[in-house]
Scaffold this motif. Structure first.
Motif, PDB file in Angstrom:
ATOM      1  N   ARG A  52      19.282 -14.516   5.711  1.00 65.25           N
ATOM      2  CA  ARG A  52      20.567 -14.505   5.017  1.00 65.25           C
ATOM      3  C   ARG A  52      21.141 -13.095   4.964  1.00 65.25           C
ATOM      4  N   GLY A  53      22.416 -13.022   5.321  1.00 67.40           N
ATOM      5  CA  GLY A  53      23.133 -11.748   5.285  1.00 67.40           C
ATOM      6  C   GLY A  53      23.062 -10.944   6.562  1.00 67.40           C
ATOM      7  N   ASP A  54      22.183 -11.364   7.503  1.00 64.56           N
ATOM      8  CA  ASP A  54      22.120 -10.638   8.787  1.00 64.56           C
ATOM      9  C   ASP A  54      23.404 -10.881   9.579  1.00 64.56           C
ATOM     10  N   ARG A  55      23.869  -9.854  10.227  1.00 64.13           N
ATOM     11  CA  ARG A  55      25.080  -9.997  11.041  1.00 64.13           C
ATOM     12  C   ARG A  55      24.708 -10.418  12.468  1.00 64.13           C
ATOM     13  N   VAL A  56      25.510 -11.323  13.006  1.00 68.71           N
ATOM     14  CA  VAL A  56      25.310 -11.813  14.363  1.00 68.71           C
ATOM     15  C   VAL A  56      26.643 -11.694  15.091  1.00 68.71           C
ATOM     16  N   ALA A  57      26.658 -10.985  16.216  1.00 68.42           N
ATOM     17  CA  ALA A  57      27.890 -10.831  16.988  1.00 68.42           C
ATOM     18  C   ALA A  57      28.013 -11.972  17.994  1.00 68.42           C
ATOM     19  N   ILE A  58      29.205 -12.535  18.101  1.00 69.16           N
ATOM     20  CA  ILE A  58      29.479 -13.597  19.070  1.00 69.16           C
ATOM     21  C   ILE A  58      30.538 -13.083  20.037  1.00 69.16           C
ATOM     22  N   CYS A  59      30.214 -13.124  21.324  1.00 70.84           N
ATOM     23  CA  CYS A  59      31.152 -12.643  22.340  1.00 70.84           C
ATOM     24  C   CYS A  59      31.105 -13.568  23.553  1.00 70.84           C
ATOM     25  N   ALA A  87      27.328 -21.649  18.480  1.00 66.50           N
ATOM     26  CA  ALA A  87      26.813 -20.375  17.983  1.00 66.50           C
ATOM     27  C   ALA A  87      27.299 -20.106  16.567  1.00 66.50           C
ATOM     28  N   TYR A  88      28.588 -20.300  16.346  1.00 64.00           N
ATOM     29  CA  TYR A  88      29.136 -20.043  15.010  1.00 64.00           C
ATOM     30  C   TYR A  88      28.503 -20.966  13.981  1.00 64.00           C
ATOM     31  N   LEU A  89      28.395 -22.248  14.305  1.00 66.85           N
ATOM     32  CA  LEU A  89      27.796 -23.207  13.369  1.00 66.85           C
ATOM     33  C   LEU A  89      26.345 -22.843  13.066  1.00 66.85           C
ATOM     34  N   ALA A 107      22.117 -20.683   9.435  1.00 63.92           N
ATOM     35  CA  ALA A 107      21.016 -19.745   9.224  1.00 63.92           C
ATOM     36  C   ALA A 107      21.293 -18.740   8.108  1.00 63.92           C
ATOM     37  N   GLY A 108      22.522 -18.764   7.562  1.00 65.20           N
ATOM     38  CA  GLY A 108      22.851 -17.841   6.489  1.00 65.20           C
ATOM     39  C   GLY A 108      23.333 -16.489   6.954  1.00 65.20           C
ATOM     40  N   GLY A 109      23.705 -16.384   8.230  1.00 67.01           N
ATOM     41  CA  GLY A 109      24.152 -15.110   8.758  1.00 67.01           C
ATOM     42  C   GLY A 109      25.629 -14.844   8.534  1.00 67.01           C
ATOM     43  N   VAL A 110      26.064 -13.676   8.967  1.00 63.84           N
ATOM     44  CA  VAL A 110      27.471 -13.269   8.931  1.00 63.84           C
ATOM     45  C   VAL A 110      27.933 -13.139  10.379  1.00 63.84           C
ATOM     46  N   ALA A 111      28.917 -13.941  10.776  1.00 58.77           N
ATOM     47  CA  ALA A 111      29.367 -13.966  12.170  1.00 58.77           C
ATOM     48  C   ALA A 111      30.395 -12.875  12.414  1.00 58.77           C
ATOM     49  N   ALA A 112      30.078 -11.960  13.329  1.00 57.55           N
ATOM     50  CA  ALA A 112      31.028 -10.916  13.741  1.00 57.55           C
ATOM     51  C   ALA A 112      31.643 -11.371  15.057  1.00 57.55           C
ATOM     52  N   LEU A 113      32.940 -11.677  15.034  1.00 55.88           N
ATOM     53  CA  LEU A 113      33.599 -12.296  16.175  1.00 55.88           C
ATOM     54  C   LEU A 113      34.264 -11.219  17.034  1.00 55.88           C
ATOM     55  N   VAL A 145      29.108  -2.967  13.645  1.00 55.55           N
ATOM     56  CA  VAL A 145      28.515  -3.929  12.699  1.00 55.55           C
ATOM     57  C   VAL A 145      26.999  -3.976  12.764  1.00 55.55           C
ATOM     58  N   GLU A 146      26.384  -3.358  13.784  1.00 55.61           N
ATOM     59  CA  GLU A 146      24.923  -3.309  13.929  1.00 55.61           C
ATOM     60  C   GLU A 146      24.287  -4.693  13.733  1.00 55.61           C
ATOM     61  N   PRO A 147      24.569  -5.622  14.635  1.00 54.31           N
ATOM     62  CA  PRO A 147      24.066  -6.984  14.470  1.00 54.31           C
ATOM     63  C   PRO A 147      22.572  -7.100  14.756  1.00 54.31           C
ATOM     64  N   ALA A 148      21.961  -8.126  14.172  1.00 49.57           N
ATOM     65  CA  ALA A 148      20.555  -8.414  14.464  1.00 49.57           C
ATOM     66  C   ALA A 148      20.406  -8.960  15.863  1.00 49.57           C
ATOM     67  N   VAL A 149      21.449  -9.652  16.351  1.00 48.01           N
ATOM     68  CA  VAL A 149      21.430 -10.210  17.695  1.00 48.01           C
ATOM     69  C   VAL A 149      22.863 -10.434  18.155  1.00 48.01           C
ATOM     70  N   VAL A 150      23.084 -10.343  19.449  1.00 50.82           N
ATOM     71  CA  VAL A 150      24.396 -10.640  20.046  1.00 50.82           C
ATOM     72  C   VAL A 150      24.270 -11.956  20.813  1.00 50.82           C
ATOM     73  N   LEU A 151      25.192 -12.880  20.593  1.00 53.48           N
ATOM     74  CA  LEU A 151      25.231 -14.152  21.305  1.00 53.48           C
ATOM     75  C   LEU A 151      26.384 -14.090  22.298  1.00 53.48           C
ATOM     76  N   ALA A 152      26.084 -14.278  23.586  1.00 56.07           N
ATOM     77  CA  ALA A 152      27.089 -14.063  24.620  1.00 56.07           C
ATOM     78  C   ALA A 152      26.988 -15.133  25.698  1.00 56.07           C
ATOM     79  N   ASP A 153      28.013 -15.167  26.564  1.00 56.37           N
ATOM     80  CA  ASP A 153      27.903 -15.920  27.816  1.00 56.37           C
ATOM     81  C   ASP A 153      27.537 -14.922  28.910  1.00 56.37           C
ATOM     82  N   THR A 154      27.268 -15.410  30.110  1.00 55.41           N
ATOM     83  CA  THR A 154      26.745 -14.544  31.169  1.00 55.41           C
ATOM     84  C   THR A 154      27.689 -13.393  31.496  1.00 55.41           C
TER      85      THR A 154
END
Length: 566
Positions: free
Chosen positions: A84-91, A101-103, A108-114, A131-140
């Motif tokens: 909870r509270g971890d930032r996750v970047a979506i690109c 990814a957003y859902l 998971a209780g994260g904060v989505a950085a779009l 934003v120093e995310p815990a993980v970045v979610l991306a496409d190829t």
């Protein structure tokens, strides 16, 4: 739409889902969930209805039900490895993986950085590092750009299948129960450019996003009640007999319009969302006809393309029942053309911004057609006032800066306390940067912008950001970027540069390589002399804008090329 409206009074009465109460001096929904994920979970009830029509990376069409999307989300949650509270970047570009990814981040209780997926590598990485995310979610494609920009942190490419053994291992482990968020907790960070030329992240709380979503639902419920009254039936009977609504997704999901009105609102309503991979007026017409799209929200540029596509292809788009727009006034001839193709269509307009979690003024149907020049009428969940240069609150009809106060307003800018202080007053009023007035009925009219910004094809382009890059081009000693009227785009960004420039035809590509391509000037003129300046020594953009036709004509007459994309 005011509190004396009998329909409004009925649907917001005590004990109803939309009951209103004043909390911390702000009008809010008394029965709202504190956590956006709790609201999202309600959409499970739509089960085997089609939710998404999309295309995979190899071009194969995909049709996903609500049940399939939630199953996909639940599979992804343990793979995120966040708390909870971890930032996750979506690109990513607009696609099913973005939505899943957003859902998953919400679950998971994260904060989505779009992140702006259209940005250049350096732009994207700057947002990630901010934003120093815990993980970045991306496409190829975006994953490649991010690595190219120098980011070395943890990243998951959601367009590549995960190893089955990794999925099994993650799902077999104990998943931490993060509990529910508090309404004031961070929920999402959406990036918006600033007049300083640097992007900044607007922090939206669970409360602000939920209030915006429920405000949209309330507007829809009121429209439904009024329709039912006109047909002489109950709202429940009308809703039971309506076919599934369908919308065409064209707004970027990293915009508040894409996130809220084009994704989360249809999800909650049980509507179908048809995702376009790449904008084309002709393809939009085909999809609308094939998928029986009922709702289309877009910028005026795209609506023009839609009208022209319908004329060219002669497709039946009578299934369209609602068309909405925002950010720019709808031209009268565009409205007339829409009515010609879809005589029963309901037109609407909204006015809002990233910092307000969506629209805080809106007008639909006859409410809009009565005052087509307006940006909408102030919604009940917002307070809006007009402030003069001296700080005095102005009466109806007088122009000044538009200020808004609402539970929808952001918490502030991420890591930008000084920017937050400039944008928000001590008692919570947000300065929009727009100049306008409010009439006696609560309609908002926008007449100018205090921010140095161009809206081109629905995209906000801040001139300071473009000028910063222009100034780094070899030989440029001074520069000015500004907007000129354009029939299709609304405004076209152009630039005038001064200095010893020997390779002017590279200027536009120079900007496009360092910023998103849509931020590159459409045309560039190299001035023969110093740029005009006002009495305080600043470049006079009003004078340049007025002189642009003559500057362009003079260059063409002399045989010099006006560098740009015609």
């Amino acid at each position: 739409m005011t509190q004396i409206d009998p329909v409004f009074a009925a649907v917001t009465a005590p004990g109803t889902p939309f009951e209103l109460a004043e909390v911390d001096g702000l009008l809010q929904f008394a029965n709202a969930a504190p956590d956006l994920n709790q609201m999202i979970e309600q959409a499970r009830r739509h089960g085997d209805k089609t939710f998404l029509v999309d295309f995979s990376s190899n071009g194969q069409e995909r049709r996903l039900t609500f049940e399939q999307v939630f199953a996909w989300r639940d599979q992804l949650v343990p793979l995120l490895g966040i708390g909870r509270g971890d930032r996750v970047a979506i690109c990513m570009r607009n696609r099913a993986e973005w939505m899943v990814a957003y859902l998953a981040v919400m679950k998971a209780g994260g904060v989505a950085a779009l992140l702006n997926s259209r940005g250049a590598p350096t732009e994207i990485v700057a947002m990630i590092e901010d934003v120093e995310p815990a993980v970045v979610l991306a496409d190829t494609r975006r994953a490649e750009l991010i690595r190219k920009g120098g980011y070395t942190g943890r990243m998951l490419d959601l367009t590549k299948p995960f190893p089955p053994e990794e999925i099994a291992r993650r799902q077999s482990g104990e998943i931490e129960n993060t509990g529910s968020a508090q309404s004031g907790d961070d929920c999402a960070i959406l990036f918006t450019s600033g007049t300083t030329g640097r992007v900044k992240g607007a922090i939206l709380s669970h409360r602000s996003l939920i209030t915006g979503l429920m405000g949209s639902q309330l507007s829809g419920i009121m429209v439904m009640h009024n329709m039912a009254k006109a047909y002489g039936m109950s709202p429940e009977a009308l809703m039971a007999n309506l076919p599934q609504q369908a919308s065409l997704l064209v707004y970027p999901l990293f915009h508040i319009s894409g996130l809220g009105s084009a994704f989360l609102s249809p999800l909650l309503a049980g509507s179908k969302v048809v995702i376009m991979r790449r904008w084309s007026g002709e393809e939009a017409v085909r999809l609308i006809a094939r998928e029986k799209v009922t709702n289309f929200a877009a910028v005026p540029t795209m609506i023009w393309d839609l009208v022209n596509g319908a004329k060219l292809l002669d497709h039946d788009v009578s299934c369209l029942k609602n068309i909405g727009s925002g950010g720019q006034a709808l031209p009268i001839n565009l409205l007339d053309s829409l009515r010609e193709h879809c005589p029963d269509i309901v037109l609407g307009v909204g006015y809002g911004m990233t910092e307000t979690s969506g629209a805080f003024a809106q007008a639909l149907g006859e409410d809009f057609m009565r005052k087509r020049a307006s940006a909408g009428r102030v919604l009940p969940l917002a307070s809006v006032c007009i402030e003069g240069p001296d700080g005095r609150i102005l009466p109806a009809g007088e122009s000044g800066e538009i200020l808004v106060r609402s539970a929808m307003v952001m918490k502030g800018y991420w890591n930008r306390p000084e920017e937050t202080q400039k944008a928000m007053t001590a008692d919570g009023w947000l300065r929009t940067g727009d100049v306008g007035y409010i009439d006696e009925e609560g309609y908002v009219f926008i007449v100018d912008r205090t921010k140095d910004m161009v809206i081109s094809g629905g995209e906000n382009i801040y001139c300071a950001e473009v000028e910063r890059v222009l100034s780094e081009f070899e030989g440029v000693t001074e520069c000015a970027a500004f907007g000129i009227p354009d029939e299709r785009l609304g405004e076209l960004l152009v630039a005038v540069v001064g200095g010893d420039v020997h390779n002017a035809d590279r200027i536009i590509d120079w900007v496009a390589e360092r910023l998103a391509r849509y931020k590159a000037p459409g045309h560039v003129i190299v001035s023969d002399g110093p740029l005009p300046r006002n009495h305080v020594g600043k470049i006079d953009k009003m004078a340049l804008r007025a002189a642009w036709p003559q500057l362009a004509a003079a260059k063409m007459k002399s045989g010099d090329k006006i560098h740009g994309y015609a």
